[in-house]
Design a protein around this motif. Structure first.
Motif, PDB file in Angstrom:
ATOM      1  N   GLU A 102      35.845  10.282  -5.819  1.00  0.00           N
ATOM      2  CA  GLU A 102      35.730  10.333  -3.865  1.00  0.00           C
ATOM      3  C   GLU A 102      35.795  11.258  -3.509  1.00  0.00           C
ATOM      4  N   ASN A 103      36.740  12.211  -4.133  1.00  0.00           N
ATOM      5  CA  ASN A 103      37.488  13.474  -4.106  1.00  0.00           C
ATOM      6  C   ASN A 103      37.393  14.863  -5.223  1.00  0.00           C
ATOM      7  N   PRO A 104      36.807  14.696  -5.958  1.00  0.00           N
ATOM      8  CA  PRO A 104      36.610  15.519  -7.086  1.00  0.00           C
ATOM      9  C   PRO A 104      37.779  17.543  -6.858  1.00  0.00           C
ATOM     10  N   GLU A 105      37.655  17.272  -6.395  1.00  0.00           N
ATOM     11  CA  GLU A 105      38.534  19.145  -5.942  1.00  0.00           C
ATOM     12  C   GLU A 105      39.793  18.694  -5.503  1.00  0.00           C
ATOM     13  N   ASP A 106      39.958  17.312  -5.051  1.00  0.00           N
ATOM     14  CA  ASP A 106      41.719  17.150  -4.685  1.00  0.00           C
ATOM     15  C   ASP A 106      42.138  16.984  -5.817  1.00  0.00           C
ATOM     16  N   LEU A 107      41.133  16.014  -7.358  1.00  0.00           N
ATOM     17  CA  LEU A 107      41.431  15.531  -8.001  1.00  0.00           C
ATOM     18  C   LEU A 107      41.989  17.136  -9.613  1.00  0.00           C
ATOM     19  N   ALA A 108      40.744  18.180  -9.169  1.00  0.00           N
ATOM     20  CA  ALA A 108      41.111  19.558  -9.680  1.00  0.00           C
ATOM     21  C   ALA A 108      43.034  19.652  -9.190  1.00  0.00           C
ATOM     22  N   ARG A 109      42.721  20.171  -7.364  1.00  0.00           N
ATOM     23  CA  ARG A 109      43.681  20.947  -7.688  1.00  0.00           C
ATOM     24  C   ARG A 109      45.101  19.700  -7.995  1.00  0.00           C
ATOM     25  N   ARG A 110      45.393  18.631  -7.536  1.00  0.00           N
ATOM     26  CA  ARG A 110      46.049  17.712  -8.433  1.00  0.00           C
ATOM     27  C   ARG A 110      46.849  18.129  -9.691  1.00  0.00           C
ATOM     28  N   LEU A 111      45.564  18.033 -10.842  1.00  0.00           N
ATOM     29  CA  LEU A 111      45.979  18.030 -11.935  1.00  0.00           C
ATOM     30  C   LEU A 111      46.528  19.614 -12.266  1.00  0.00           C
ATOM     31  N   LYS A 112      45.740  20.587 -11.650  1.00  0.00           N
ATOM     32  CA  LYS A 112      46.771  22.376 -12.165  1.00  0.00           C
ATOM     33  C   LYS A 112      48.012  21.463 -10.983  1.00  0.00           C
ATOM     34  N   GLN A 113      48.101  21.769 -10.491  1.00  0.00           N
ATOM     35  CA  GLN A 113      49.727  21.541  -9.896  1.00  0.00           C
ATOM     36  C   GLN A 113      50.365  20.801 -10.487  1.00  0.00           C
ATOM     37  N   LYS A 114      49.913  19.552 -11.240  1.00  0.00           N
ATOM     38  CA  LYS A 114      51.034  18.818 -11.897  1.00  0.00           C
ATOM     39  C   LYS A 114      51.420  19.925 -13.396  1.00  0.00           C
ATOM     40  N   ALA A 115      50.440  20.270 -13.413  1.00  0.00           N
ATOM     41  CA  ALA A 115      50.042  20.983 -15.230  1.00  0.00           C
ATOM     42  C   ALA A 115      51.636  22.157 -15.053  1.00  0.00           C
ATOM     43  N   VAL A 116      51.470  22.638 -13.639  1.00  0.00           N
ATOM     44  CA  VAL A 116      52.456  24.036 -13.024  1.00  0.00           C
ATOM     45  C   VAL A 116      53.866  23.306 -13.294  1.00  0.00           C
ATOM     46  N   LEU A 117      54.312  22.027 -12.557  1.00  0.00           N
ATOM     47  CA  LEU A 117      55.201  21.248 -12.264  1.00  0.00           C
ATOM     48  C   LEU A 117      55.632  20.813 -13.818  1.00  0.00           C
ATOM     49  N   GLU A 118      55.184  20.660 -14.646  1.00  0.00           N
ATOM     50  CA  GLU A 118      54.837  20.544 -16.132  1.00  0.00           C
ATOM     51  C   GLU A 118      55.766  21.250 -17.001  1.00  0.00           C
TER      52      GLU A 118
END
Length: 156
Positions: A102-118
């Protein structure tokens, strides 16, 4: 709050993620959202949520509706917690799969955010003689910026 929905930041956020698109709707959106959860969640769901988060909710100024009012907080066994973690992981995988379509760009942003938060929290200081606790002698970038570990902040 009035300018929050028409601000540049709100408009930029609305473009970045479908979850923020309602920010630009203004007063009508805010009126619809006020205590919407009370209409949509069953008392059992509210009891569950408050059982997990009632202490933090109270610290943040939210009044409980069930825990400490009409019932005590639920206690969870190790098996129940393990089952929740399993279901949560499955839900996250499904959400990622849906977003990939549905929104691959949003998924990419979320995965980057997750990596930063971890990543572990660190304070960066320039020109401080304090040694980092990394033993990698080949890390020239880290030698330029001395890194010191910082304890996670405590909430009031």
């Amino acid at each position: 709050m009035e300018g929050a929905t028409s601000s540049t930041n709100a408009k930029q956020a609305a473009v970045l993620s479908y979850q923020f698109q309602n920010l630009t709707r203004g007063e009508s959106f805010r009126k619809e959202q006020f205590q919407k959860w009370r209409k949509q969640l069953a008392d059992d769901d509210i009891h569950l949520i408050e059982s997990v988060a009632h202490e933090m909710m109270s610290r943040l100024g939210y009044e409980p509706h069930i825990v400490g009012v009409s019932a005590e907080a639920l206690n969870f066994s190790d098996e129940q917690i393990a089952e929740f973690l399993k279901l949560n992981e499955e839900g996250i995988k499904k959400m990622h799969a849906d977003l990939a379509v549905e929104n691959p760009e949003d998924l990419a942003r979320r995965l980057k955010q997750k990596a930063v938060l971890e990543r572990s929290a660190r304070l960066l200081s320039i020109g401080v003689d304090e040694e980092s606790d990394d033993d990698d002698e080949d890390d020239d970038e880290e030698d330029k910026l001395k890194v010191s570990r910082s304890p996670k902040p405590k909430l009031p």
